[in-house]
Design a protein around this motif. Structure first.
Motif, PDB file in Angstrom:
ATOM      1  N   VAL A   1      -7.411  -8.017  -0.109  1.00 34.80           N
ATOM      2  CA  VAL A   1      -6.582  -9.231  -0.066  1.00 34.80           C
ATOM      3  C   VAL A   1      -7.143 -10.199  -1.105  1.00 34.80           C
ATOM      4  O   VAL A   1      -8.114 -10.910  -0.840  1.00 34.80           O
ATOM      5  CB  VAL A   1      -6.590  -9.869   1.344  1.00 34.80           C
ATOM      6  CG1 VAL A   1      -5.640 -11.067   1.397  1.00 34.80           C
ATOM      7  CG2 VAL A   1      -6.201  -8.843   2.401  1.00 34.80           C
ATOM      8  N   PRO A   2      -6.555 -10.250  -2.294  1.00 31.42           N
ATOM      9  CA  PRO A   2      -7.153 -10.995  -3.417  1.00 31.42           C
ATOM     10  C   PRO A   2      -7.390 -12.478  -3.172  1.00 31.42           C
ATOM     11  O   PRO A   2      -8.247 -13.081  -3.821  1.00 31.42           O
ATOM     12  CB  PRO A   2      -6.136 -10.785  -4.547  1.00 31.42           C
ATOM     13  CG  PRO A   2      -5.457  -9.504  -4.206  1.00 31.42           C
ATOM     14  CD  PRO A   2      -5.384  -9.481  -2.714  1.00 31.42           C
ATOM     15  N   SER A   3      -6.655 -13.103  -2.256  1.00 34.86           N
ATOM     16  CA  SER A   3      -6.870 -14.530  -1.992  1.00 34.86           C
ATOM     17  C   SER A   3      -8.189 -14.792  -1.270  1.00 34.86           C
ATOM     18  O   SER A   3      -8.639 -15.934  -1.201  1.00 34.86           O
ATOM     19  CB  SER A   3      -5.718 -15.092  -1.166  1.00 34.86           C
ATOM     20  OG  SER A   3      -5.726 -14.573   0.158  1.00 34.86           O
TER      21      SER A   3
ATOM     22  N   PRO B   1      11.608 -16.609  -0.109  1.00 29.96           N
ATOM     23  CA  PRO B   1      10.695 -16.912  -1.223  1.00 29.96           C
ATOM     24  C   PRO B   1      10.688 -18.404  -1.581  1.00 29.96           C
ATOM     25  O   PRO B   1       9.631 -18.979  -1.856  1.00 29.96           O
ATOM     26  CB  PRO B   1      11.245 -16.057  -2.367  1.00 29.96           C
ATOM     27  CG  PRO B   1      11.906 -14.900  -1.684  1.00 29.96           C
ATOM     28  CD  PRO B   1      12.511 -15.480  -0.442  1.00 29.96           C
ATOM     29  N   GLU B   2      11.868 -19.031  -1.587  1.00 29.26           N
ATOM     30  CA  GLU B   2      11.939 -20.455  -1.928  1.00 29.26           C
ATOM     31  C   GLU B   2      11.122 -21.300  -0.961  1.00 29.26           C
ATOM     32  O   GLU B   2      10.423 -22.238  -1.363  1.00 29.26           O
ATOM     33  CB  GLU B   2      13.396 -20.924  -1.901  1.00 29.26           C
ATOM     34  CG  GLU B   2      13.550 -22.407  -2.211  1.00 29.26           C
ATOM     35  CD  GLU B   2      14.880 -22.994  -1.758  1.00 29.26           C
ATOM     36  OE1 GLU B   2      15.105 -24.184  -2.022  1.00 29.26           O
ATOM     37  OE2 GLU B   2      15.662 -22.267  -1.118  1.00 29.26           O
ATOM     38  N   PHE B   3      11.183 -20.976   0.310  1.00 25.24           N
ATOM     39  CA  PHE B   3      10.460 -21.723   1.344  1.00 25.24           C
ATOM     40  C   PHE B   3       8.953 -21.669   1.087  1.00 25.24           C
ATOM     41  O   PHE B   3       8.266 -22.699   1.083  1.00 25.24           O
ATOM     42  CB  PHE B   3      10.811 -21.109   2.697  1.00 25.24           C
ATOM     43  CG  PHE B   3      10.159 -21.743   3.895  1.00 25.24           C
ATOM     44  CD1 PHE B   3      10.283 -23.099   4.148  1.00 25.24           C
ATOM     45  CD2 PHE B   3       9.442 -20.963   4.798  1.00 25.24           C
ATOM     46  CE1 PHE B   3       9.704 -23.670   5.272  1.00 25.24           C
ATOM     47  CE2 PHE B   3       8.870 -21.520   5.924  1.00 25.24           C
ATOM     48  CZ  PHE B   3       8.990 -22.877   6.158  1.00 25.24           C
TER      49      PHE B   3
ATOM     50  N   GLY C   1      -0.964  -7.480   2.583  1.00 23.54           N
ATOM     51  CA  GLY C   1      -0.316  -8.438   3.463  1.00 23.54           C
ATOM     52  C   GLY C   1       0.962  -8.990   2.866  1.00 23.54           C
ATOM     53  O   GLY C   1       1.390  -8.627   1.758  1.00 23.54           O
ATOM     54  N   ALA C   2       1.600  -9.911   3.597  1.00 21.36           N
ATOM     55  CA  ALA C   2       2.849 -10.516   3.139  1.00 21.36           C
ATOM     56  C   ALA C   2       2.640 -11.289   1.843  1.00 21.36           C
ATOM     57  O   ALA C   2       3.543 -11.361   1.004  1.00 21.36           O
ATOM     58  CB  ALA C   2       3.411 -11.430   4.221  1.00 21.36           C
TER      59      ALA C   2
ATOM     60  N   ILE D   1       2.353 -14.963  -3.573  1.00 12.70           N
ATOM     61  CA  ILE D   1       1.874 -16.332  -3.339  1.00 12.70           C
ATOM     62  C   ILE D   1       0.454 -16.275  -2.798  1.00 12.70           C
ATOM     63  O   ILE D   1       0.143 -15.471  -1.918  1.00 12.70           O
ATOM     64  CB  ILE D   1       2.800 -17.075  -2.359  1.00 12.70           C
ATOM     65  CG1 ILE D   1       4.170 -17.292  -3.024  1.00 12.70           C
ATOM     66  CG2 ILE D   1       2.196 -18.403  -1.922  1.00 12.70           C
ATOM     67  CD1 ILE D   1       5.189 -17.939  -2.126  1.00 12.70           C
ATOM     68  N   THR D   2      -0.413 -17.136  -3.324  1.00 10.00           N
ATOM     69  CA  THR D   2      -1.816 -17.151  -2.931  1.00 10.00           C
ATOM     70  C   THR D   2      -2.090 -18.313  -1.991  1.00 10.00           C
ATOM     71  O   THR D   2      -2.078 -19.477  -2.421  1.00 10.00           O
ATOM     72  CB  THR D   2      -2.726 -17.263  -4.167  1.00 10.00           C
ATOM     73  OG1 THR D   2      -2.445 -16.189  -5.060  1.00 10.00           O
ATOM     74  CG2 THR D   2      -4.195 -17.216  -3.767  1.00 10.00           C
TER      75      THR D   2
END
Length: 427
Positions: free
Chosen positions: A104-106, A218-220, A250-251, A257-258
């Motif tokens: 999980v890169p974040s 995605p916009e949210f 993961g999602a 998104i990070t």
């Protein structure tokens, strides 16, 4: 004749509130007697009457490689033989943290705990400690465990503070939590415009699983990321359900998104109690013993639980694992939708990775209000009809379902055939 499940349930209610140790297990939402499970293997489990069910809750997500996977069982047995708990560091804890940070890169650093509730509660405290702010934004229908600050529902008007959803939660706790509509980007914009300098964090399930399956748009999520960055707030992704369930990363890997902090659980324990929260080093350094945000746990990083989790994480890294899992889950959702259409039942289904949702509505819901408008009575009848067919779904119209690697095409096709019978019986 009285079933063994009924006998056990009557007995349990004498010593345990409601007869269960987690409320949804009591079948209060759907009615009837809970099934007391005696054993499980692959995609199946058996109840106290020795009735076999195809299981689509998978311990609410962790059983992604199937129940009682031989490699996981062997790892647990070997770890238990070395000792059940030490209250001191082990190399296994390091290996799990390193694995999570790699996949999980974040995640730059991780703290292991024992439950998703504990992880989410700790992430919230960390966000407040790191920012020096108190206000939390969460979203209607998202569940982040039973910590006081998170058992809050929306207030009576737009941009009002929350109200407690549980007895025992002081109103003073709830007033530090703002509850907005899921998938409503404009409400987020308005909230940050009004009180952005007070917001410590935004916590969200990027794929919600506790108001049935409901993915974020995605916009949210992009709006959320932009606003948190602009106002110095911390973005927390609660991936207790979606982490290692919808994709290897993961999602957040699906959305690109990070988040600043990620909360994990379920799959990373492989069926035993392991959860984690982690994120950027500059945030994680606020945790004791390095910083002033206190968090501790006697059984955190338990060696037996870590062994189960590490073996599960090894198995899900097999090439093609998530492609196969996603294809089977899509096969189930599409097959159920087609069976409903053929029998004239208003129904829809959706899936993301190894998670799926069933909705007694013409279209897949996009928010909490639409989800609540689904036909709950029809779901309850369908749930019991499926039980009669030997298929165990979540005993609530507002919970996601889970498919494992052991749910073969043959198992899924049998489930679709059972659903066709259940739709006919309940229309």
């Amino acid at each position: 004749m009285t079933s063994n499940n009924e006998i056990l349930f009557e007995r349990a209610q004498r010593s345990t509130p409601g007869g269960v140790n987690s409320p949804v297990r009591a079948f209060r939402s759907v009615g009837g007697t809970p099934r007391f499970i005696t054993r499980a293997e692959g995609p199946y489990f058996w109840d106290a009457d020795n009735r076999r069910y195809t299981d689509y809750i998978g311990s609410w997500g962790p059983a992604i490689v199937g129940h009682a996977h031989p490699e996981v069982v062997r790892a647990v047995q070997e770890a238990a033989a070395r000792g059940l708990s030490f209250g001191a560091p082990t190399e296994g804890e390091i290996e799990m943290a390193e694995t999570l940070c790699r996949l999980v890169p974040s995640l730059e650093q991780v703290r292991l705990v024992s439950s998703g509730t504990e992880a989410a509660m700790s992430a919230l405290r960390l966000a407040r400690g790191a920012t020096g702010r108190d206000l939390v934004i969460k979203f209607e229908g998202c569940y982040h465990g039973h910590a006081d600050s998170l058992l809050v529902k929306a207030g009576s008007g737009l941009l009002t503070f929350g109200n407690p959803t549980s007895s025992g939660v002081p109103e003073d706790f709830a007033r530090h939590t703002m509850v907005l509509d899921y998938n409503d980007s404009q409400a987020l914009e308005d909230a940050f415009a009004r009180v952005g300098e007070r917001i410590a964090c935004v916590i969200v399930e990027p794929v919600a699983g506790n108001m049935n399956l409901l993915p974020a748009t995605p916009e949210f999520l992009q709006t959320m990321r932009r606003l948190c960055s602009a106002h110095g707030a911390i973005l927390i992704f609660d991936e207790v359900m979606s982490g290692f369930r919808v994709a290897l990363g993961g999602a957040q890997s699906l959305y690109g998104i990070t988040p600043d902090i990620t909360v994990l659980g379920k799959v990373i324990g492989g069926g035993l109690p392991v959860a984690a929260f982690g994120g950027r080093k500059d945030i994680m350094r606020h945790l004791a013993p390095e910083g002033g945000v206190y968090q501790a746990g006697t059984l955190s990083g338990n060696p037996v639980a870590v062994a189960a989790g590490m073996t599960t994480l090894k198995l899900v890294q097999t090439p093609g694992f998530y492609e196969d899992l996603g294809a089977r889950t899509t096969r189930l959702a599409n097959g159920l939708s087609q069976a409903a259409k053929e029998t004239g039942v208003a129904f829809s289904a959706a899936s993301v990775g190894g998670m799926f949702g069933l909705y007694f509505a013409e279209k897949v819901p996009q928010n909490y209000a639409q989800m609540m408008a689904c036909d709950k009575a029809r779901f309850n009848a369908f749930f019991h009809a499926m039980l009669d067919e030997g298929v165990y779904l979540a005993p609530s119209a507002f919970e996601a379902g889970f498919v494992s690697a052991q749910h073969t095409d043959e198992v899924i096709d049998a489930t679709i055939a059972a659903a066709r019978q259940a739709f006919e019986a309940t229309k």
